[in-house]
Design an enzyme around this catalytic site. Structure first.
Site, short mmCIF file in Angstrom:
data_model
loop_
_atom_site.label_atom_id
_atom_site.label_comp_id
_atom_site.label_asym_id
_atom_site.label_seq_id
_atom_site.Cartn_x
_atom_site.Cartn_y
_atom_site.Cartn_z
N SER A 143 -10.84 1.55 -59.12
CA SER A 143 -11.79 2.31 -59.86
C SER A 143 -11.27 3.57 -59.86
O SER A 143 -10.98 4.60 -59.18
CB SER A 143 -12.41 2.37 -58.84
OG SER A 143 -13.27 2.73 -57.71
N GLY A 144 -12.33 4.78 -60.97
CA GLY A 144 -11.84 5.92 -61.54
C GLY A 144 -10.06 6.08 -60.97
O GLY A 144 -9.64 5.38 -61.49
N ASP A 145 -9.73 7.33 -60.24
CA ASP A 145 -9.02 7.44 -60.21
C ASP A 145 -7.57 6.69 -58.45
O ASP A 145 -7.10 6.98 -58.17
CB ASP A 145 -8.72 9.07 -59.92
CG ASP A 145 -9.37 9.14 -58.98
OD1 ASP A 145 -10.39 8.47 -58.38
OD2 ASP A 145 -8.85 10.52 -58.62
N GLU A 146 -8.64 5.75 -58.38
CA GLU A 146 -7.70 4.82 -57.45
C GLU A 146 -7.03 3.51 -57.87
O GLU A 146 -7.38 2.62 -58.80
CB GLU A 146 -8.63 4.53 -56.46
CG GLU A 146 -8.44 3.65 -55.18
CD GLU A 146 -9.26 3.25 -54.38
OE1 GLU A 146 -9.33 3.98 -53.28
OE2 GLU A 146 -10.26 2.38 -54.32
#
Length: 231
Positions: free
Chosen positions: A118-121
């Site tokens: 997710s996102g920056d993961e």
């Protein structure tokens, strides 16, 4: 005359059957391609092309089918919000793709599967195969920290981010979410708590740090999960 009509009718039927068979074959291939594409989309992140959480779970199932230690890597970018705020979300997406390519390339070298959760993961699952988890974590830190050259408003711009990385060595019998990802998650939070741009290797008994500088909950933390309380 009758024989001629029979021959003509037989030929016509043969032509009709051939055309129908060809149509069925084309339609079958089209449906097969559509199903394959739909299955791919269900298991992959549309921005980076990496596996998503469902795809990573599938990879874990395959990897865990053979009794062996597994290395779990959980990657969270440091200060990514600043990139979006400074350069815009398009540039942020370009950076996410660049980081994804680096994570995937390194993961492929070790025979693993990379994912964007997710996102920056990001995350990676790799067969231990005698590899040193500590050195592997350091390698991910290094490749992510390399400055990226991106086009910002049609001008080449150097952008750099670092990452907080948690690494855990688990058994193939350990559950995916409640143990494997959870342990890497705990270690990642210690890396974040320590200032970022580093990796931390999970050790038995390690718990979440009492305070973390992270901004708010992650999208995946806001969804119901299957028991992440294991340690």
């Amino acid at each position: 005359m009758f024989t001629t009509l029979t021959v003509i009718a037989t030929a016509a039927v043969a032509i009709v059957l051939a055309v129908w068979a060809r149509h069925v074959s084309v339609e079958t291939r089209r449906l097969r391609a559509a199903l394959t594409d739909a299955a791919w989309q269900l298991a992959h992140d549309p921005l980076t092309g990496l596996a998503n959480r469902a795809g990573l779970l599938a990879a874990h199932t395959i990897l865990a089918a053979t009794p062996q230690p597994i290395i779990v890597v959980l990657i969270d970018l440091d200060g990514f919000k600043t990139v979006n705020d400074t350069h815009g979300h398009d540039t942020g997406d370009d950076l996410l793709i660049t980081i994804a390519d680096r994570v995937e390339e390194l993961t492929d070298l070790y025979g693993g599967t990379a994912a964007r959760l997710s996102g920056d993961e990001y995350a990676a699952l790799l067969p231990a195969d005698g590899h040193d988890p500590d050195r592997l974590g350091a390698a991910y830190v290094a490749v992510i920290a390399e400055p990226a050259r991106l086009d910002v408003d049609d001008a080449p711009t150097t952008i750099a981010v670092t990452a907080s990385i948690g690494v855990a060595l688990v058994a193939s019998t350990d559950g995916f979410g409640e143990i494997a990802l959870h342990r890497a998650d705990v270690a990642m939070y210690h890396a974040k708590h320590g200032g970022g741009n580093r990796h931390v290797l999970y050790t038995p008994g390690m718990a979440m740090p009492t305070r973390t500088p992270r901004r708010g909950p992650r999208p995946r933390d806001q969804r119901p999960s299957q028991g992440r309380a294991g340690a």
